[in-house]
Motif scaffolding. Sequence first.
Motif, short mmCIF file in Angstrom:
data_model
loop_
_atom_site.label_atom_id
_atom_site.label_comp_id
_atom_site.label_asym_id
_atom_site.label_seq_id
_atom_site.Cartn_x
_atom_site.Cartn_y
_atom_site.Cartn_z
N ALA A 33 42.05 -4.69 26.07
CA ALA A 33 41.80 -5.48 27.27
C ALA A 33 42.23 -6.93 27.12
O ALA A 33 42.57 -7.60 28.10
N ARG A 86 40.95 0.62 27.99
CA ARG A 86 40.27 -0.64 28.32
C ARG A 86 41.26 -1.63 28.95
O ARG A 86 40.91 -2.37 29.88
N GLU A 90 41.04 -3.20 32.77
CA GLU A 90 41.12 -4.63 33.06
C GLU A 90 42.18 -4.91 34.11
O GLU A 90 42.03 -5.83 34.93
#
Length: 257
Positions: A33, A86, A90
């Motif tokens: 992320a 992840r 995001e």
Amino acid sequence: MPLGFAAPLTEAVRRLAELGYDGVEVQVRDTGAHAAEALTRTVEAAGLRVLGIGTGPVAAQDGLTLTDPSPDVRRHALGRLLGAARLAGELGVPVTLGQTRGTFLPGLEDMQRLWAERAVHRLAGEAADHGSRLLLEPQSRAGTSLWHTPAEALAFIDSLDAPAGLVLDTHHLDAEGVDLVPAVTEHAAVTGCLQLAARSARGPLTIGDPRLPALFSALREGGFTGWLTLEHTQDGDSPKAAARSWTALTDAAVVLP
């Protein structure tokens, strides 16, 4: 990646924007992320959007799969995929899974299938927890031992406790003998991405490819809301290959009612 635009990201998005493309699917190897802000800034500076996060390099470049006999390799593979999920969350886009699920070895098939299924259940949950969604790609048996057809992939997706969909790839469907247009028509609504390449040698699209208008009609009639990816060989010149495919796509779209 041999099937992707061969250039640094800044140059790639600039050249693709000049050709008329709307966005990019970014293939990631080892990230998470934390990379979202820089990735978004680079892509949006060219006027494009990140449409999806692919995970092909995890296996293609580093040989990490979810079915490797080594627990450490499986752990590293899943860790890479979770990081990609992840990152996708995001960015607010799906994450795709292809060959990183791996291949079976004689005598280990049942155990390897269990390893893969458990890992993909966790991956789908991680994606959902972070605002993303897993897209599973049916691939030919030349590259993986799991989920070769849309029907096989959907049967597994039905077992997940998180939302998921399909990536359909014309090359893999052809290799498995799946009738392309009916498959796209049937599965358009659950397909997040359609990957395109010429039938011969998996190269850039060509003007007059009779499949393209039929595929476009199938996507529209089936309620497709995803994106199209040009996933093909680059013939040593990515800008030229991207231009050829763009011209073929726009030419095919002209004939649609």
